[in-house]
Design an enzyme around this catalytic site. Structure first.
Site, mmCIF file in Angstrom:
data_model
loop_
_atom_site.group_PDB
_atom_site.id
_atom_site.type_symbol
_atom_site.label_atom_id
_atom_site.label_comp_id
_atom_site.label_asym_id
_atom_site.label_seq_id
_atom_site.Cartn_x
_atom_site.Cartn_y
_atom_site.Cartn_z
ATOM 1 N N ASN A 39 -11.779 -37.881 -26.418
ATOM 2 C CA ASN A 39 -11.963 -36.442 -26.627
ATOM 3 C C ASN A 39 -11.662 -36.065 -28.076
ATOM 4 O OD1 ASN A 39 -12.593 -33.830 -25.836
ATOM 5 N ND2 ASN A 39 -10.497 -33.356 -25.207
ATOM 6 N N SER A 134 3.747 -31.369 -19.726
ATOM 7 C CA SER A 134 3.123 -30.039 -19.730
ATOM 8 C C SER A 134 3.843 -29.113 -18.771
ATOM 9 C CB SER A 134 1.663 -30.192 -19.286
ATOM 10 O OG SER A 134 1.125 -28.963 -18.901
ATOM 11 N N TYR A 159 -4.898 -33.211 -13.024
ATOM 12 C CA TYR A 159 -4.367 -33.483 -14.371
ATOM 13 C C TYR A 159 -2.846 -33.291 -14.383
ATOM 14 C CZ TYR A 159 -2.505 -31.854 -18.786
ATOM 15 O OH TYR A 159 -1.676 -31.640 -19.849
ATOM 16 N N LYS A 163 0.687 -35.863 -14.925
ATOM 17 C CA LYS A 163 1.861 -35.628 -15.791
ATOM 18 C C LYS A 163 3.140 -35.682 -14.949
ATOM 19 C CE LYS A 163 -0.086 -34.997 -19.815
ATOM 20 N NZ LYS A 163 0.131 -35.946 -20.901
ATOM 21 N N TYR A 187 5.040 -28.958 -22.805
ATOM 22 C CA TYR A 187 4.411 -27.973 -23.685
ATOM 23 C C TYR A 187 3.942 -26.771 -22.884
ATOM 24 C CZ TYR A 187 3.245 -32.317 -26.233
ATOM 25 O OH TYR A 187 3.236 -33.539 -26.833
ATOM 26 N N ASN A 209 -10.492 -24.038 -23.151
ATOM 27 C CA ASN A 209 -9.270 -23.261 -23.410
ATOM 28 C C ASN A 209 -9.595 -21.962 -24.136
ATOM 29 O OD1 ASN A 209 -7.910 -26.395 -23.787
ATOM 30 N ND2 ASN A 209 -7.099 -24.985 -22.287
ATOM 31 N N ASP A 306 -5.597 -21.557 -11.683
ATOM 32 C CA ASP A 306 -4.827 -20.757 -12.644
ATOM 33 C C ASP A 306 -3.688 -20.006 -11.938
ATOM 34 O OD1 ASP A 306 -6.127 -21.440 -14.940
ATOM 35 O OD2 ASP A 306 -7.248 -19.573 -15.153
HETATM 36 N N1 UFG Z 1 -8.968 -17.956 -20.003
HETATM 37 C C1 UFG Z 1 -9.976 -17.016 -19.899
HETATM 38 N N2 UFG Z 1 -11.212 -17.356 -20.348
HETATM 39 C C2 UFG Z 1 -11.515 -18.573 -20.896
HETATM 40 C C3 UFG Z 1 -10.461 -19.529 -20.995
HETATM 41 C C4 UFG Z 1 -9.210 -19.186 -20.531
HETATM 42 O O1 UFG Z 1 -9.754 -15.916 -19.421
HETATM 43 O O2 UFG Z 1 -12.673 -18.803 -21.265
HETATM 44 C C5 UFG Z 1 -7.618 -17.594 -19.570
HETATM 45 C C6 UFG Z 1 -7.052 -18.452 -18.446
HETATM 46 O O3 UFG Z 1 -7.457 -17.957 -17.202
HETATM 47 C C7 UFG Z 1 -5.566 -18.340 -18.716
HETATM 48 C C8 UFG Z 1 -5.465 -18.218 -20.231
HETATM 49 O O4 UFG Z 1 -6.743 -17.790 -20.657
HETATM 50 O O5 UFG Z 1 -5.037 -17.179 -18.149
HETATM 51 C C9 UFG Z 1 -5.149 -19.522 -20.932
HETATM 52 O O6 UFG Z 1 -6.079 -20.510 -20.521
HETATM 53 P P1 UFG Z 1 -6.221 -21.910 -21.241
HETATM 54 O O7 UFG Z 1 -7.352 -22.635 -20.570
HETATM 55 O O8 UFG Z 1 -6.276 -21.724 -22.705
HETATM 56 O O9 UFG Z 1 -4.853 -22.608 -20.929
HETATM 57 P P2 UFG Z 1 -4.209 -22.928 -19.521
HETATM 58 O O10 UFG Z 1 -2.952 -22.131 -19.457
HETATM 59 O O11 UFG Z 1 -5.108 -22.835 -18.392
HETATM 60 O O12 UFG Z 1 -4.002 -24.492 -19.699
HETATM 61 C C10 UFG Z 1 -3.010 -24.997 -20.519
HETATM 62 C C11 UFG Z 1 -3.397 -26.398 -20.988
HETATM 63 C C12 UFG Z 1 -3.463 -27.329 -19.826
HETATM 64 C C13 UFG Z 1 -2.224 -27.227 -18.991
HETATM 65 C C14 UFG Z 1 -1.984 -25.818 -18.587
HETATM 66 C C15 UFG Z 1 -0.719 -25.622 -17.821
HETATM 67 O O13 UFG Z 1 -4.640 -26.371 -21.637
HETATM 68 O O14 UFG Z 1 -3.581 -28.632 -20.337
HETATM 69 O O15 UFG Z 1 -1.870 -25.027 -19.760
HETATM 70 O O16 UFG Z 1 -0.813 -24.434 -17.114
HETATM 71 F F1 UFG Z 1 -2.343 -27.949 -17.850
#
Ligand code: UFG
Length: 372
Positions: A39, A134, A159, A163, A187, A209, A306
């Site tokens: 990646n 994580s 995933y 972890k 993290y 993300n 989520d």
């Molecule tokens: N979100 C949106 N639209 C998008 C992308 C994300 O609304 O296009 C929202 C998600 O629903 C969430 C927030 O933005 O509320 C953050 O989302 P991310 O995908 O950026 O991050 P996550 O919290 O889902 O994921 C991160 C790491 C993962 C890890 C996770 C733990 O990327 O590797 O935190 O909860 F597993």
């Protein structure tokens, strides 16, 4: 007391790995990095463009091998060539959605890869490890802010389970064998980029993300952002996360190594986050304010897996690791945007082959890189 000099970094070409290597080199460590480019962008001759930029930033060399952790003999070969004092293990498949579709691949890569690494470390009498974990191991939190004592294991995706399983494995081996000295760092949400704009997040898989997606909208590569869910139990109904600048995350790893260098802990876990929750809408607003670019968005359904809010209590890392986070949310947005605008095609930026550092122009690869 141990005296670390050489750090072996798995997943070194990736987003967090490359930023961490900057901090390691600047702290005086020598770095040997591996990556399988699952990646991250690879160069024509198996080199890592992200690490070439790391060398530009620091003026120091990085020894790099293209190596998959499933290739144990290659790993053994690398360990036999160098005297490695400690390991930071970033390499991992990390897409939540994808992990639900191809679970076996995730279990094999993340778990078997880690077992191979641990076995080769042991064969070489290397027992010092910082593991990239994580906040996902906490699942849907029972209380906020989340401390390290919060129960783990009730994880919502494959995933995250990899972890969690690795953390459990580390617990078992460090209990059984007293040589191990391990810090697992949980993290929260890493964002931002190195302030030079030379390195940043450039996944070869689709952006999922929030910040990279938002930045894609801002530069016009995507039409609009879909906010996943507007009915969460949060300040404005959108998901709340604890965003942390990737350089603060990187300095957290150096602080963890310093701790391992000084003390035999066997196994210790630390959260890395700022303890500040920000909703999706709040982050969009901050990003718009910092960049001056409007981000059109639409509210969509919730994304499977989520949770409402993830905010940490990061005080243990501050007191025990003497870790001092320095970047606020505006800096996270500013630095991510600088990286994005200086490198609209990331490390594949053949049309914009110049990245600027302090007014000087840095040429980056003349040709289209492999696989893109
Ligand atoms: N979100 C949106 N639209 C998008 C992308 C994300 O609304 O296009 C929202 C998600 O629903 C969430 C927030 O933005 O509320 C953050 O989302 P991310 O995908 O950026 O991050 P996550 O919290 O889902 O994921 C991160 C790491 C993962 C890890 C996770 C733990 O990327 O590797 O935190 O909860 F597993």
């Amino acid at each position: 007391m141990a005296n670390f000099n050489t750090v072996f970094v798995t997943g070194g070409a990736g987003y967090i790995g490359s930023h961490c290597i900057v901090e390691l080199l600047e702290a005086g460590y020598s770095v040997i990095a591996i990556d399988n480019f699952a990646n991250s962008v690879n160069g024509e001759h198996g080199e890592a463009p992200s690490l070439k930029r790391v060398e530009q930033i620091t003026g120091k060399p990085v020894i790099f091998y293209q190596c998959d952790l499933l290739d144990k003999s290659k790993l053994e070969e690398i360990f036999s060539k160098h005297k490695i004092d400690c390991v930071i293990h970033f390499a991992s498949m990390k897409a939540v959605g994808e992990s639900m579709q191809v679970p076996l691949l995730y279990y094999k890569n993340n778990i078997v890869g880690t077992i191979n690494l641990l076995e080769v470390m042991k064969q070489n009498n290397c027992y010092q490890l910082v593991f990239s974990s994580s906040c996902t191991v906490y699942g849907n939190p029972e209380y906020l802010p989340i401390t390290e004592e919060h129960p783990t294991g009730d994880v919502t995706n494959v995933y995250g389970r990899t972890k969690y399983f690795i953390e459990e494995m580390l617990k078992d081996i460090s209990a059984a064998e007293k040589n191990w000295n391990i810090i697992s760092l949980r993290y929260f949400n890493p964002v931002g980029a190195h302030p030079s704009g030379l390195i940043g997040e450039d996944p070869t898989k689709a952006f999922t993300n929030l910040m990279p997606y938002m930045a894609q909208v801002a530069i016009g590569n995507k039409e609009s952002l879909t906010i996943f869910g507007g009915d969460y139990d949060t300040v404005d109904g959108t998901g709340v996360r604890d965003y942390i600048h990737v350089m603060d995350l990187a300095s957290g790893h150096v602080a963890a190594l310093d701790k391992l260098n000084k003390e035999h802990l066997r196994l210790k876990v630390y959260n890395l986050g700022l303890g500040t929750g920000l909703s999706v809408k709040e982050l969009v607003h901050e990003f718009e304010e910092v960049t001056g670019v409007h981000i059109p968005y639409a509210l969509g359904p919730r994304r499977v897996g989520d949770v409402d809010s993830l905010v940490c209590d990061g005080s243990l890392a501050v007191t025990e690791l003497q870790w001092q986070p320095k970047y606020d949310v505006k800096m996270m947005c500013r630095d991510f945007w600088r990286w994005q605008t200086m490198n609209p095609n990331g490390y594949r930026s053949e049309t914009a082959t110049a990245a600027k550092l302090n007014g000087t122009t840095l040429a980056v690869n003349g040709k289209q890189l492999n696989g893109h």
